[in-house]
Design an enzyme around this catalytic site. Structure first.
Site, PDB file in Angstrom:
ATOM      1  N   HIS A  75     -39.503  23.819 -12.351  1.00 40.03           N
ATOM      2  CA  HIS A  75     -39.703  22.965 -13.493  1.00 40.03           C
ATOM      3  C   HIS A  75     -38.790  23.632 -14.664  1.00 40.03           C
ATOM      4  O   HIS A  75     -38.988  23.473 -15.894  1.00 40.03           O
ATOM      5  CB  HIS A  75     -41.120  22.683 -14.096  1.00 40.03           C
ATOM      6  CG  HIS A  75     -42.144  22.204 -13.138  1.00 40.03           C
ATOM      7  ND1 HIS A  75     -41.831  20.995 -12.597  1.00 40.03           N
ATOM      8  CD2 HIS A  75     -43.017  22.802 -12.212  1.00 40.03           C
ATOM      9  CE1 HIS A  75     -42.689  20.565 -11.726  1.00 40.03           C
ATOM     10  NE2 HIS A  75     -43.243  21.819 -11.550  1.00 40.03           N
ATOM     11  N   ASN A  98     -16.587  29.093 -23.194  1.00 40.50           N
ATOM     12  CA  ASN A  98     -17.196  28.090 -22.690  1.00 40.50           C
ATOM     13  C   ASN A  98     -17.045  27.964 -20.944  1.00 40.50           C
ATOM     14  O   ASN A  98     -15.943  28.215 -20.474  1.00 40.50           O
ATOM     15  CB  ASN A  98     -16.381  26.774 -22.966  1.00 40.50           C
ATOM     16  CG  ASN A  98     -16.657  26.449 -24.587  1.00 40.50           C
ATOM     17  OD1 ASN A  98     -17.677  26.771 -25.193  1.00 40.50           O
ATOM     18  ND2 ASN A  98     -15.813  26.112 -25.329  1.00 40.50           N
ATOM     19  N   GLN A 110      -7.993  -2.091   3.368  1.00 38.56           N
ATOM     20  CA  GLN A 110      -6.953  -1.337   2.610  1.00 38.56           C
ATOM     21  C   GLN A 110      -7.718  -0.459   1.475  1.00 38.56           C
ATOM     22  O   GLN A 110      -6.882   0.543   1.114  1.00 38.56           O
ATOM     23  CB  GLN A 110      -5.875  -2.162   2.207  1.00 38.56           C
ATOM     24  CG  GLN A 110      -4.593  -1.281   1.476  1.00 38.56           C
ATOM     25  CD  GLN A 110      -3.609  -2.345   1.279  1.00 38.56           C
ATOM     26  OE1 GLN A 110      -2.743  -2.960   2.473  1.00 38.56           O
ATOM     27  NE2 GLN A 110      -3.235  -2.890   0.043  1.00 38.56           N
ATOM     28  N   SER A 133       0.968  -1.274  -0.097  1.00 39.98           N
ATOM     29  CA  SER A 133      -0.056   0.108   0.103  1.00 39.98           C
ATOM     30  C   SER A 133       0.626   1.338  -0.111  1.00 39.98           C
ATOM     31  O   SER A 133       0.414   2.369  -0.074  1.00 39.98           O
ATOM     32  CB  SER A 133      -0.995   0.007   1.233  1.00 39.98           C
ATOM     33  OG  SER A 133      -0.228   0.097   2.365  1.00 39.98           O
ATOM     34  N   TYR A 141     -10.271  -6.332  11.975  1.00 42.81           N
ATOM     35  CA  TYR A 141      -9.499  -5.999  10.839  1.00 42.81           C
ATOM     36  C   TYR A 141      -9.642  -7.056   9.711  1.00 42.81           C
ATOM     37  O   TYR A 141      -9.258  -8.191  10.076  1.00 42.81           O
ATOM     38  CB  TYR A 141      -8.085  -5.375  11.118  1.00 42.81           C
ATOM     39  CG  TYR A 141      -7.452  -5.108   9.955  1.00 42.81           C
ATOM     40  CD1 TYR A 141      -7.883  -3.470   9.471  1.00 42.81           C
ATOM     41  CD2 TYR A 141      -6.802  -5.607   9.073  1.00 42.81           C
ATOM     42  CE1 TYR A 141      -7.122  -3.297   8.227  1.00 42.81           C
ATOM     43  CE2 TYR A 141      -6.177  -5.088   8.230  1.00 42.81           C
ATOM     44  CZ  TYR A 141      -6.160  -3.957   7.538  1.00 42.81           C
ATOM     45  OH  TYR A 141      -5.478  -3.387   6.458  1.00 42.81           O
ATOM     46  N   LYS A 199     -16.641  31.273 -29.343  1.00 41.59           N
ATOM     47  CA  LYS A 199     -17.073  30.483 -28.072  1.00 41.59           C
ATOM     48  C   LYS A 199     -16.335  31.067 -26.795  1.00 41.59           C
ATOM     49  O   LYS A 199     -15.143  31.118 -26.818  1.00 41.59           O
ATOM     50  CB  LYS A 199     -16.790  29.112 -28.402  1.00 41.59           C
ATOM     51  CG  LYS A 199     -17.731  28.456 -29.565  1.00 41.59           C
ATOM     52  CD  LYS A 199     -19.157  28.026 -29.159  1.00 41.59           C
ATOM     53  CE  LYS A 199     -19.474  27.316 -27.891  1.00 41.59           C
ATOM     54  NZ  LYS A 199     -18.935  25.739 -28.269  1.00 41.59           N
ATOM     55  N   ASN A 258      -2.765  -2.542  12.645  1.00 42.18           N
ATOM     56  CA  ASN A 258      -4.023  -2.541  12.607  1.00 42.18           C
ATOM     57  C   ASN A 258      -4.332  -1.288  13.518  1.00 42.18           C
ATOM     58  O   ASN A 258      -5.036  -0.383  12.619  1.00 42.18           O
ATOM     59  CB  ASN A 258      -4.778  -3.661  13.338  1.00 42.18           C
ATOM     60  CG  ASN A 258      -4.467  -5.021  12.497  1.00 42.18           C
ATOM     61  OD1 ASN A 258      -3.894  -5.066  11.545  1.00 42.18           O
ATOM     62  ND2 ASN A 258      -5.236  -6.001  13.002  1.00 42.18           N
ATOM     63  N   GLU A 313     -18.705  23.058 -15.975  1.00 40.65           N
ATOM     64  CA  GLU A 313     -19.028  21.800 -16.509  1.00 40.65           C
ATOM     65  C   GLU A 313     -17.976  20.755 -15.884  1.00 40.65           C
ATOM     66  O   GLU A 313     -18.567  19.594 -15.591  1.00 40.65           O
ATOM     67  CB  GLU A 313     -18.793  21.747 -18.199  1.00 40.65           C
ATOM     68  CG  GLU A 313     -19.628  22.718 -18.756  1.00 40.65           C
ATOM     69  CD  GLU A 313     -19.269  22.901 -20.070  1.00 40.65           C
ATOM     70  OE1 GLU A 313     -20.474  23.410 -20.973  1.00 40.65           O
ATOM     71  OE2 GLU A 313     -18.256  22.470 -20.562  1.00 40.65           O
ATOM     72  N   LYS A 315      -8.431   3.874   1.024  1.00 44.33           N
ATOM     73  CA  LYS A 315      -7.909   4.893   0.686  1.00 44.33           C
ATOM     74  C   LYS A 315      -7.704   5.470  -0.673  1.00 44.33           C
ATOM     75  O   LYS A 315      -7.884   6.546  -0.981  1.00 44.33           O
ATOM     76  CB  LYS A 315      -6.177   4.473   0.966  1.00 44.33           C
ATOM     77  CG  LYS A 315      -6.154   4.090   2.373  1.00 44.33           C
ATOM     78  CD  LYS A 315      -4.708   3.514   2.881  1.00 44.33           C
ATOM     79  CE  LYS A 315      -4.619   3.201   4.362  1.00 44.33           C
ATOM     80  NZ  LYS A 315      -5.568   2.106   4.678  1.00 44.33           N
ATOM     81  N   SER A 368     -12.726  27.681 -28.208  1.00 48.43           N
ATOM     82  CA  SER A 368     -13.012  26.634 -28.867  1.00 48.43           C
ATOM     83  C   SER A 368     -11.760  26.581 -29.927  1.00 48.43           C
ATOM     84  O   SER A 368     -11.256  27.586 -30.375  1.00 48.43           O
ATOM     85  CB  SER A 368     -14.425  26.743 -29.751  1.00 48.43           C
ATOM     86  OG  SER A 368     -14.421  25.744 -30.858  1.00 48.43           O
TER      87      SER A 368
END
Length: 459
Positions: free
Chosen positions: A156, A285, A322, A23, A317, A283, A110, A290, A325, A277
């Site tokens: 709506h 953006n 593990q 790990s 444990y 453009k 542990n 987003e 993470k 763009s």
């Protein structure tokens, strides 16, 4: 290298197994928490007479040296080691000799990893909370300056009733305010120390767990050693809270994207938070909004992944844990980055006040108030509703708002209308008449702003 646990084994671990089991590639992230936890543990061992003061000083000096060297880049954490605990202990033994071999007395990996994770998440909760504060400050700044900036409120995704920009932003203040409260709750609930739980059944050494907990800033030790090493509720709570934050950011992003469109033109996003763009020169953006909206799924995935991982794990444990993470670390980084960027985008965003007001007018957001006008002049509400519906159809045909319809046209549909209809349906009147707590009128919104200012002072 030889494993710290290798005494039981007579042959080397298969390299594929070793890499699959290791790990170090991700748990190196909390090297500082691991070292600080070890310093507290050693201090407690010396207090209890399990180590001598000389051994304590030798070990702490060695640990501090490792910490300093990792921070400065002099010492590199590599995959030569199985995990961060092995890295720290092996380097400590190399530096201070046999005294370093006593570091692990009365401790298991542990409870050690349980401690490291709690310390790390506790720090991250505070850092996340600080970024929520920045978001709240950005929202509050917009509110203060837009108590009388009229715009359409939606249901709506249809224009419904007139509100103010301050009122709209206040809804997001409430959302992120709840996110802040969740951070406080998580911190308070998770702030118990698992160190001293051992592998699962404590230890025969006379540890002072309350002292260790105090040294590390916890409220006290965990009260069950099996739960101490196997609890990840606090992490699931934190990921749930991060998912809520991202949901709020994603909703906000969706509105910014819509408001930025050519059809709405409610906002102008600063150049620093936009891109163009490669082929269309006109453009601009809303990429940050987003991306925030898109990255929400990553955070949800971390929460779902950990819930699925934990759902079938018996006490205490198990190695499955593990998996607490990599995805959570990504979710934490993602949420913090999104909070920081979104707050910056908000602070630099320009709101097109005139455009928003015109949109409210042409969206017939004052139609309800026109019906209320009739009701106040003795017309039953159901009849008033139908009359105003006819007026809206007429205005749609003429492509004008109710505000611009001549009085004679009003009177053709209902003779009850008089010159004061225009005052009754002005956006200012429509908003100002709504003065109940939480409504968009200037009075309740000013009270809300004052309340939020006080809230931020006490943050």
């Amino acid at each position: 290298m030889a494993q710290l646990w290798g005494g039981r084994f007579t042959k080397e671990t298969d390299q594929l197994v070793y890499k699959f089991n290791a790990s170090i590639s991700f748990d190196q992230r909390f090297y500082e928490q691991d070292i600080k936890g070890s310093m507290a543990h050693v201090t407690m061992l010396a207090k209890q007479g399990i180590l001598t003061d000389a051994e304590k000083e030798t070990i702490i000096t060695g640990l501090q040296g490792i910490l300093d060297d990792v921070k400065s880049g002099k010492l590199e954490i590599t995959d030569k080691y199985e995990d961060i605990h092995s890295f720290v202990e092996a380097n400590l033994i190399d530096r201070v000799g046999d005294a370093g071999k006593k570091l692990h007395t009365g401790r298991s990996r542990n409870d050690q990893v349980a401690l490291d994770m709690k310390l790390y998440i506790r720090d991250e909760v505070q850092e996340t909370d600080a970024l929520i504060k920045e978001m709240l400050e950005a929202i509050l700044g917009i509110m203060e300056n837009n108590l009388e900036t009229y715009m359409p409120g939606f249901t709506h995704l249809q224009k419904a009733q007139p509100i103010t920009l301050a009122h709209h932003m206040g809804a997001y203040f409430e959302m992120f305010k709840r996110d802040h409260e969740r951070m406080k709750d998580i911190y308070a609930r998770m702030n118990t120390c698992p160190l001293g739980s051992g592998a699962l059944a404590g230890t025969t050494y006379p540890l002072d767990r309350a002292y260790t907990a105090k040294l590390l800033g916890f409220d006290g030790p965990t009260m069950n050693s099996m739960d101490g090493v196997s609890d990840r509720d606090y992490l699931i709570e934190y990921l749930s809270a991060l998912s809520m934050i991202m949901m709020h950011l994603s909703r906000f992003s969706e509105e910014v994207i819509i408001w930025n469109s050519n059809e709405y033109k409610f906002v102008e996003i600063d150049d620093a938070y936009s891109t163009g763009s490669s082929i269309m020169p006109q453009k601009k953006n809303p990429d940050i909004a987003e991306l925030v909206r898109g990255k929400t799924g990553r955070v949800y995935a971390a929460l779902t992944g950990l819930l699925v991982t934990m759902k079938g794990i018996p006490l205490a444990y198990n190695k499955d844990m593990q998996e607490d993470k990599e995805l959570p670390f990504d979710a934490i980084d993602t949420t913090k980055g999104c909070l920081q960027l979104f707050a910056g985008m908000l602070r630099t965003m320009t709101f097109k006040n005139d455009r928003m007001e015109e949109s409210a007018k042409h969206g017939f957001t004052n139609a309800t108030d026109a019906a209320d006008y009739l009701v106040n002049h003795g017309v039953p509400f159901r009849d008033a509703h139908g009359i105003v519906g006819q007026l809206v159809l007429l205005c749609l045909d003429k492509k004008i708002p109710l505000d611009d319809l001549p009085l004679e046209e009003y009177k053709k549909i209902s003779p009850v209308f008089e010159e004061d209809i225009y005052e009754a349906i002005s956006l200012k009147t429509c908003v100002e008449k709504r003065n109940t707590t939480g409504a968009p009128g200037v009075k309740p919104m000013q009270e809300a702003v004052d309340s939020y200012k006080k809230y931020m002072e006490e943050y």
